[in-house]
Design an enzyme around this catalytic site. Structure first.
Site, PDB file in Angstrom:
ATOM      1  N   ASP A 189       0.650   3.407   6.105  1.00 52.09           N
ATOM      2  CA  ASP A 189       0.809   3.096   4.677  1.00 52.09           C
ATOM      3  C   ASP A 189       0.515   4.287   3.760  1.00 52.09           C
ATOM      4  O   ASP A 189       1.408   4.947   3.272  1.00 52.09           O
ATOM      5  CB  ASP A 189      -0.120   1.933   4.299  1.00 52.09           C
ATOM      6  CG  ASP A 189       0.427   0.594   4.780  1.00 52.09           C
ATOM      7  OD1 ASP A 189       1.628   0.523   5.091  1.00 52.09           O
ATOM      8  OD2 ASP A 189      -0.340  -0.372   4.837  1.00 52.09           O
ATOM      9  N   GLN A 211       0.780  -1.240   0.000  1.00 55.72           N
ATOM     10  CA  GLN A 211       0.000   0.000   0.000  1.00 55.72           C
ATOM     11  C   GLN A 211       0.817   1.299   0.000  1.00 55.72           C
ATOM     12  O   GLN A 211       0.473   2.247  -0.721  1.00 55.72           O
ATOM     13  CB  GLN A 211      -0.968   0.001   1.205  1.00 55.72           C
ATOM     14  CG  GLN A 211      -1.867   1.199   1.216  1.00 55.72           C
ATOM     15  CD  GLN A 211      -2.940   1.230   2.286  1.00 55.72           C
ATOM     16  OE1 GLN A 211      -3.504   2.260   2.551  1.00 55.72           O
ATOM     17  NE2 GLN A 211      -3.258   0.110   2.907  1.00 55.72           N
ATOM     18  N   ARG A 252       6.825  -8.797 -10.503  1.00 57.90           N
ATOM     19  CA  ARG A 252       7.439 -10.109 -10.700  1.00 57.90           C
ATOM     20  C   ARG A 252       6.557 -10.972 -11.622  1.00 57.90           C
ATOM     21  O   ARG A 252       5.347 -11.058 -11.398  1.00 57.90           O
ATOM     22  CB  ARG A 252       7.556 -10.801  -9.351  1.00 57.90           C
ATOM     23  CG  ARG A 252       8.769 -11.694  -9.217  1.00 57.90           C
ATOM     24  CD  ARG A 252       8.563 -12.625  -8.086  1.00 57.90           C
ATOM     25  NE  ARG A 252       8.600 -11.942  -6.791  1.00 57.90           N
ATOM     26  CZ  ARG A 252       9.627 -12.047  -5.951  1.00 57.90           C
ATOM     27  NH1 ARG A 252      10.661 -12.772  -6.268  1.00 57.90           N
ATOM     28  NH2 ARG A 252       9.583 -11.444  -4.787  1.00 57.90           N
ATOM     29  N   GLY A 298      -7.827  19.434  20.548  1.00 63.08           N
ATOM     30  CA  GLY A 298      -7.364  20.820  20.584  1.00 63.08           C
ATOM     31  C   GLY A 298      -7.993  21.570  21.733  1.00 63.08           C
ATOM     32  O   GLY A 298      -8.182  21.024  22.815  1.00 63.08           O
ATOM     33  N   GLY A 299      -8.342  22.821  21.486  1.00 59.90           N
ATOM     34  CA  GLY A 299      -8.899  23.662  22.540  1.00 59.90           C
ATOM     35  C   GLY A 299     -10.393  23.489  22.728  1.00 59.90           C
ATOM     36  O   GLY A 299     -10.987  24.140  23.570  1.00 59.90           O
ATOM     37  N   LEU A 318       8.694  -8.206 -14.995  1.00 66.00           N
ATOM     38  CA  LEU A 318      10.142  -8.286 -15.168  1.00 66.00           C
ATOM     39  C   LEU A 318      10.759  -8.958 -13.960  1.00 66.00           C
ATOM     40  O   LEU A 318      10.498  -8.536 -12.831  1.00 66.00           O
ATOM     41  CB  LEU A 318      10.662  -6.832 -15.226  1.00 66.00           C
ATOM     42  CG  LEU A 318      11.897  -6.513 -16.027  1.00 66.00           C
ATOM     43  CD1 LEU A 318      11.752  -6.939 -17.474  1.00 66.00           C
ATOM     44  CD2 LEU A 318      12.152  -5.002 -15.953  1.00 66.00           C
ATOM     45  N   TYR A 330       4.825  -3.340   8.531  1.00 64.57           N
ATOM     46  CA  TYR A 330       3.488  -3.148   7.953  1.00 64.57           C
ATOM     47  C   TYR A 330       2.747  -2.072   8.746  1.00 64.57           C
ATOM     48  O   TYR A 330       3.191  -1.640   9.820  1.00 64.57           O
ATOM     49  CB  TYR A 330       2.688  -4.458   7.999  1.00 64.57           C
ATOM     50  CG  TYR A 330       3.088  -5.448   6.945  1.00 64.57           C
ATOM     51  CD1 TYR A 330       2.760  -5.240   5.605  1.00 64.57           C
ATOM     52  CD2 TYR A 330       3.793  -6.604   7.268  1.00 64.57           C
ATOM     53  CE1 TYR A 330       3.130  -6.158   4.623  1.00 64.57           C
ATOM     54  CE2 TYR A 330       4.163  -7.517   6.293  1.00 64.57           C
ATOM     55  CZ  TYR A 330       3.826  -7.291   4.972  1.00 64.57           C
ATOM     56  OH  TYR A 330       4.187  -8.183   4.003  1.00 64.57           O
ATOM     57  N   GLU A 331       1.584  -1.712   8.214  1.00 63.96           N
ATOM     58  CA  GLU A 331       0.758  -0.623   8.759  1.00 63.96           C
ATOM     59  C   GLU A 331       0.713  -0.554  10.294  1.00 63.96           C
ATOM     60  O   GLU A 331       1.083   0.440  10.911  1.00 63.96           O
ATOM     61  CB  GLU A 331      -0.665  -0.804   8.201  1.00 63.96           C
ATOM     62  CG  GLU A 331      -1.709   0.102   8.804  1.00 63.96           C
ATOM     63  CD  GLU A 331      -1.528   1.561   8.439  1.00 63.96           C
ATOM     64  OE1 GLU A 331      -1.503   1.848   7.242  1.00 63.96           O
ATOM     65  OE2 GLU A 331      -1.415   2.401   9.344  1.00 63.96           O
TER      66      GLU A 331
HETATM   67  N1  COA Z   1      11.975  -9.445  -9.635  1.00 59.19           N
HETATM   68  C1  COA Z   1      12.799 -10.115  -8.811  1.00 59.19           C
HETATM   69  N2  COA Z   1      12.783  -9.992  -7.469  1.00 59.19           N
HETATM   70  C2  COA Z   1      11.873  -9.151  -6.950  1.00 59.19           C
HETATM   71  C3  COA Z   1      10.966  -8.422  -7.748  1.00 59.19           C
HETATM   72  C4  COA Z   1      11.039  -8.593  -9.150  1.00 59.19           C
HETATM   73  N3  COA Z   1      10.249  -7.938  -9.999  1.00 59.19           N
HETATM   74  N4  COA Z   1      10.199  -7.685  -6.923  1.00 59.19           N
HETATM   75  C5  COA Z   1      10.591  -7.953  -5.666  1.00 59.19           C
HETATM   76  N5  COA Z   1      11.601  -8.837  -5.674  1.00 59.19           N
HETATM   77  C6  COA Z   1      12.326  -9.394  -4.518  1.00 59.19           C
HETATM   78  C7  COA Z   1      13.052  -8.349  -3.693  1.00 59.19           C
HETATM   79  O1  COA Z   1      14.242  -7.965  -4.343  1.00 59.19           O
HETATM   80  C8  COA Z   1      13.300  -9.111  -2.412  1.00 59.19           C
HETATM   81  O2  COA Z   1      14.431  -9.900  -2.548  1.00 59.19           O
HETATM   82  P1  COA Z   1      15.384 -10.362  -1.331  1.00 59.19           P
HETATM   83  O3  COA Z   1      15.233 -11.846  -1.340  1.00 59.19           O
HETATM   84  O4  COA Z   1      16.743  -9.917  -1.683  1.00 59.19           O
HETATM   85  O5  COA Z   1      14.895  -9.737  -0.079  1.00 59.19           O
HETATM   86  C9  COA Z   1      12.085 -10.036  -2.321  1.00 59.19           C
HETATM   87  O6  COA Z   1      11.401  -9.923  -3.583  1.00 59.19           O
HETATM   88  C10 COA Z   1      11.132  -9.699  -1.202  1.00 59.19           C
HETATM   89  O7  COA Z   1      10.875  -8.320  -1.152  1.00 59.19           O
HETATM   90  P2  COA Z   1      10.367  -7.630   0.185  1.00 59.19           P
HETATM   91  O8  COA Z   1      10.082  -6.209  -0.122  1.00 59.19           O
HETATM   92  O9  COA Z   1      11.338  -7.833   1.297  1.00 59.19           O
HETATM   93  O10 COA Z   1       8.977  -8.389   0.431  1.00 59.19           O
HETATM   94  P3  COA Z   1       8.351  -9.063   1.732  1.00 59.19           P
HETATM   95  O11 COA Z   1       7.057  -9.607   1.282  1.00 59.19           O
HETATM   96  O12 COA Z   1       9.275  -9.999   2.410  1.00 59.19           O
HETATM   97  O13 COA Z   1       8.104  -7.839   2.734  1.00 59.19           O
HETATM   98  C11 COA Z   1       7.223  -5.684   3.368  1.00 59.19           C
HETATM   99  C12 COA Z   1       7.029  -6.947   2.543  1.00 59.19           C
HETATM  100  C13 COA Z   1       6.133  -4.702   3.008  1.00 59.19           C
HETATM  101  C14 COA Z   1       7.159  -6.031   4.861  1.00 59.19           C
HETATM  102  C15 COA Z   1       8.612  -5.076   3.042  1.00 59.19           C
HETATM  103  O14 COA Z   1       8.670  -4.874   1.663  1.00 59.19           O
HETATM  104  C16 COA Z   1       8.910  -3.776   3.757  1.00 59.19           C
HETATM  105  O15 COA Z   1       9.211  -3.733   4.936  1.00 59.19           O
HETATM  106  N6  COA Z   1       8.867  -2.679   2.988  1.00 59.19           N
HETATM  107  C17 COA Z   1       9.219  -1.364   3.483  1.00 59.19           C
HETATM  108  C18 COA Z   1       8.134  -0.798   4.336  1.00 59.19           C
HETATM  109  C19 COA Z   1       6.813  -0.792   3.653  1.00 59.19           C
HETATM  110  O16 COA Z   1       6.633  -0.183   2.629  1.00 59.19           O
HETATM  111  N7  COA Z   1       5.858  -1.448   4.305  1.00 59.19           N
HETATM  112  C20 COA Z   1       4.443  -1.262   4.027  1.00 59.19           C
HETATM  113  C21 COA Z   1       3.950  -1.781   2.845  1.00 59.19           C
HETATM  114  S1  COA Z   1       2.265  -1.305   2.755  1.00 59.19           S
END
Ligand code: COA
Length: 416
Positions: A169, A17, A38, A248-249, A72, A139-140
């Site tokens: 978010d 989000q 992906r 507030g006030g 991609l 997360y949120e």
């Molecule tokens: N092609 C290849 N790899 C891809 C890709 C693509 N198109 N898109 C994502 N990936 C890979 C990333 O490079 C990552 O690789 P890693 O193995 O080196 O870590 C992997 O997918 C996982 O990505 P990640 O963002 O860590 O996903 P997650 O599902 O484990 O975690 C969150 C999700 C939201 C917790 C995390 O992304 C996060 O903390 N983000 C920052 C804070 C944030 O925005 N949170 C709120 C979201 S609403």
């Protein structure tokens, strides 16, 4: 009609989000937003909480309108090559991966800057760089707890509480959008891009600014006069949860209206604004309170503010929330009905202004979304459907100069 951000090309390397809310806003205002996903799966929200089998979930469609989708695998060499080409041609790249993911993928800021010195890299993380929690995924609700919202939300006799509003978010996404637009204006002056980073913790805390105000007042005074704990209850050394008190006030509270026994949303928010005291007394049939020394100043009212609210509830007992607001608005009293999502979805004013928009989608038929909350005199953002997974892959690759044969080859190499 041309839109202000037309000509700005954005690589939308975001998911869930926080990031998507930012890039969606920029797409509404005219930016060319290419969402990189992906192959095979795409943004996880495409499949989260689906209400129709095999069709993109509302979570995805409501955060990714007006975008293109390019699939991609950026961990494979040929995917990396496409991303490099895109970086060279784009103005902004937005990402909200877990900490370090972009570096591990081979795209640290240093390299992105080398590929395109005018690039603006915009990142969301849970905590800011260098913070002792900067390795955490967030997360949120985690952000709401880390940013001070949870400890100050809810009732004093209950646990810390999460708000339904996406303070961690979408709010962070909005902060990021401001950062991106600022960096774009900065680039016009310097010719150089830069990295813009926003943390979810910081964005939540920014919205909890008044609670930090209260902490300092509490440190100095030992009490907070506008909280329900004052003057009869006790204060500790941290800002307490104040239930539905006004911040507030002006004291306020959620008050019961006709039908509250069976309708959990038959309430209004009623505010006792200082200068509206006389109109309030007239509206609720208590003109004698206008000059009464027990009531005629905010300080005099505070010790029995809940008795005042109780009297107002007695006045509300035979009025629906809508009838009550229709009376109170004539007295210029700040108030509103507690509206449900169903009432908001069907509100004709919100439909008319475009805040609630109905969007046609290729696979799910039409759905409701929240349109731009920002209104312009010379532009009305038009909300178009979110893209299907990979819908624009060929189009984007062609625009990067790939031939049909190369595109077919790329599809084969990228197949999951
Ligand atoms: N092609 C290849 N790899 C891809 C890709 C693509 N198109 N898109 C994502 N990936 C890979 C990333 O490079 C990552 O690789 P890693 O193995 O080196 O870590 C992997 O997918 C996982 O990505 P990640 O963002 O860590 O996903 P997650 O599902 O484990 O975690 C969150 C999700 C939201 C917790 C995390 O992304 C996060 O903390 N983000 C920052 C804070 C944030 O925005 N949170 C709120 C979201 S609403």
């Amino acid at each position: 009609m041309s839109k202000p951000l037309e000509g700005i090309k954005i690589i939308d390397f975001t998911h869930v989000q926080a990031g998507p809310a930012c890039t969606q806003l920029l797409a509404w205002f005219g930016a060319d937003v290419i969402k990189v996903e992906r192959p095979g799966s795409g943004d996880v929200t495409r499949t989260q909480l689906r209400d129709i089998p095999d069709v993109d979930a509302l979570y995805f469609t409501m955060l990714n309108s007006n975008k293109k989708s390019l699939t991609l695998d950026t961990k494979k060499p040929e995917g990396k090559e496409v991303l490099e080409k895109l970086i060279k041609e784009s103005d902004v790249m937005v990402e909200n991966f877990g900490p370090g993911a972009l570096d591990r993928m081979g795209f640290p800021w240093q390299y992105i800057k080398e590929l395109n010195p005018k690039m603006i890299l915009a990142s969301v993380k849970g905590f800011s760089d260098g913070h002792h929690y900067d390795d955490l995924k967030v997360y949120e609700n985690v952000a709401q707890c880390a940013g001070g919202a949870a400890s100050t939300t809810g009732f004093w006799d209950g646990p810390p509480t999460i708000s339904a509003a996406a303070l961690g978010d979408s709010n962070t996404g909005m902060h990021l959008a401001i950062g991106i637009l600022t960096a774009l204006i900065g680039r016009d002056k310097t010719g150089k891009g830069q990295k813009v980073a926003v943390s979810m913790q910081d964005s939540v805390l920014n919205l909890c600014r008044v609670k930090l105000r209260d902490q300092q007042r509490l440190d100095r005074l030992g009490y907070l006069e506008e909280y329900p704990q004052y003057p009869h209850g006790e204060f500790s050394d941290v800002v307490p949860r104040g239930g539905n008190a006004g911040g507030g006030g002006q004291p306020g509270w959620v008050l019961k209206c006709k039908g509250w026994e069976t309708d959990p949303n038959s309430y209004i928010y009623f505010t006792i604004q200082g200068h509206a005291w006389a109109p309030i007394c007239r509206a609720i049939g208590k003109p004698e309170w206008i000059e009464d020394a027990n009531y005629n100043t905010a300080t005099a009212r505070q010790p029995h503010i809940f008795d005042i609210f109780k009297t107002i509830e007695e006045w509300l007992a035979d009025k629906t929330k809508f009838e009550a607001v229709d009376i109170l608005r004539k007295f210029d009293i700040p108030c509103a009905p507690v509206l449900t999502m169903k009432e908001l979805a069907n509100d004709p004013s919100l439909r008319e202004s475009g805040t609630i928009a109905e969007v046609a989608h290729k696979e799910r038929g039409s759905y409701l979304t929240v349109g731009s909350p920002i209104k312009f005199s010379d532009m009305k953002p038009e909300i178009t459907a979110s893209p299907l997974l990979g819908e624009h892959t060929d189009e984007v690759l062609e625009s990067l100069g790939y031939s049909s044969a190369q595109i077919a080859n790329l599809h084969q190499q990228q197949a999951v």
